[in-house]
Design a protein around this motif. Structure first.
Motif, PDB file in Angstrom:
ATOM      1  N   GLN A   1      15.894  19.635  -1.919  1.00  0.00           N
ATOM      2  CA  GLN A   1      17.244  19.880  -2.437  1.00  0.00           C
ATOM      3  C   GLN A   1      18.006  20.829  -1.524  1.00  0.00           C
ATOM      4  O   GLN A   1      19.215  20.680  -1.326  1.00  0.00           O
TER       5      GLN A   1
ATOM      6  N   ASP B   1      16.313  21.313 -11.145  1.00  0.00           N
ATOM      7  CA  ASP B   1      17.503  20.758 -10.502  1.00  0.00           C
ATOM      8  C   ASP B   1      18.439  21.918 -10.158  1.00  0.00           C
ATOM      9  O   ASP B   1      19.013  22.557 -11.034  1.00  0.00           O
TER      10      ASP B   1
ATOM     11  N   SER C   1      21.119  21.576  -8.128  1.00  0.00           N
ATOM     12  CA  SER C   1      22.327  21.002  -7.520  1.00  0.00           C
ATOM     13  C   SER C   1      23.583  21.801  -7.832  1.00  0.00           C
ATOM     14  O   SER C   1      24.516  21.854  -7.019  1.00  0.00           O
TER      15      SER C   1
END
Length: 315
Positions: free
Chosen positions: A101, A55, A57
């Motif tokens: 992403q 991840d 983010s």
């Protein structure tokens, strides 16, 4: 915030690229790795775990370019009955997880370090691979890299993110491991080697030349949504490569002229046909597209690159 994110920043290619990007004052870069090495993290790397679950983010806002150099290149014995599935997990699923992403975060460009194995395992002498050739991978690793490329290009066609694909052949340089390191050790020991009559041609790329090409692709407008083959621009026979290694380390390579056919026959009997292909067969790449479209030239010759294997870091 970082302008560039680099995955695989502790690998052979990634670590050299990470160092060079940090050296160039105009780039702000964050290097990612699967897990931190033991001891103090002097390089300032950021661990993200397995790529297929990573991840990013918290890292992607403000990033312009994501350079994806991380990959699974080997399957150890006993790790799985389905090598393609193992490669796909990291090289396809992991790559596309990062790319999706990146699209969501508004990253402008995704540079993917692929492999010449997407093209195949060998060429006829004098008939190099071209960036426009139809892919023909022969093993699970090459197939996984091709599937990642295809997934990235599909994303590029449906979004505003640009994709750049670079396919290097064998990469060499300071700290190189694998077959190239084994070859260096054989020359260093002064052992007689039966490769004095090998007249194949193989393309290589020095780590410094590959890093220079990757950096050129960061913001060159002509690189968008293109596939480039990397190389030094000089093709060598196995005999010439061994002599070049010997010259670089100051020890002459002791080469015995054994016919290639006899060597190939013997290797096949011993179940070493794949190794024989790499030593005796040709694999050439045409880098003219990168040179012309990107106005790029490999900054180092092959011999300079080989010399740097033994001199870099010894000052």
């Amino acid at each position: 915030m970082a302008e560039i994110i680099l995955t695989g920043a502790n690998g052979f290619v990634g670590s050299q690229l990470f160092f060079e990007l940090k050296r160039v004052a105009s780039f702000q870069v964050v290097g990612l790795c699967r897990r931190l090495p033991q001891g103090a993290n002097e390089l300032g790397l950021y661990p993200v775990g397995d790529l297929q679950q990573a991840d990013l983010s918290a890292l992607l806002p403000g990033v312009n370019v994501l350079i994806h150099a991380a990959a699974r290149a080997h399957i150890m014995k006993g790790e799985g009955a389905d090598p393609l599935a193992e490669y796909r997990c990291v090289n396809v699923d992991g790559t596309l997880n990062l790319a999706r992403q990146a699209v969501a975060a508004g990253v402008k460009r995704f540079i993917f370090i692929s492999s010449i194995k997407v093209n195949g395992e060998g060429t006829l002498l004098g008939s190099p691979y071209d960036a426009s050739d139809a892919p023909a991978p022969k093993d699970a690793y090459g197939q996984s890299k091709l599937e990642a490329e295809q997934g990235l290009m599909q994303l590029a066609s449906g979004t505003g993110m640009e994709v750049v694909i670079i396919r290097p052949p064998l990469v060499y340089g300071p700290g190189v491991k694998g077959n190239f390191a084994s070859m260096i050790k054989l020359v260093e020991k002064g052992l007689p080697l039966p490769f004095g009559a090998i007249y194949n041609k193989r393309s290589l790329v020095g780590i410094d030349n590959l890093v220079d090409l990757i950096i050129r692709c960061i913001d060159h407008p002509a690189a968008a949504n293109q596939v480039f083959l990397a190389g030094d621009g000089e093709d060598l026979s196995t005999s010439e490569l061994l002599r070049g290694v010997g010259l670089a380390m100051g020890k002459p390579a002791r080469l015995i002229p054994v016919p290639a056919g006899l060597l190939h026959f013997g290797a096949t009997l011993l179940g070493k046909g794949a190794i024989a292909q790499r030593l005796l067969g040709s694999l050439q790449v045409d880098i003219s597209k990168a040179c012309e479209l990107l106005e790029w030239k490999p900054p180092y010759t092959v011999q300079e690159g080989l010399q740097r294997c033994f001199t870099t870091g010894k000052d």
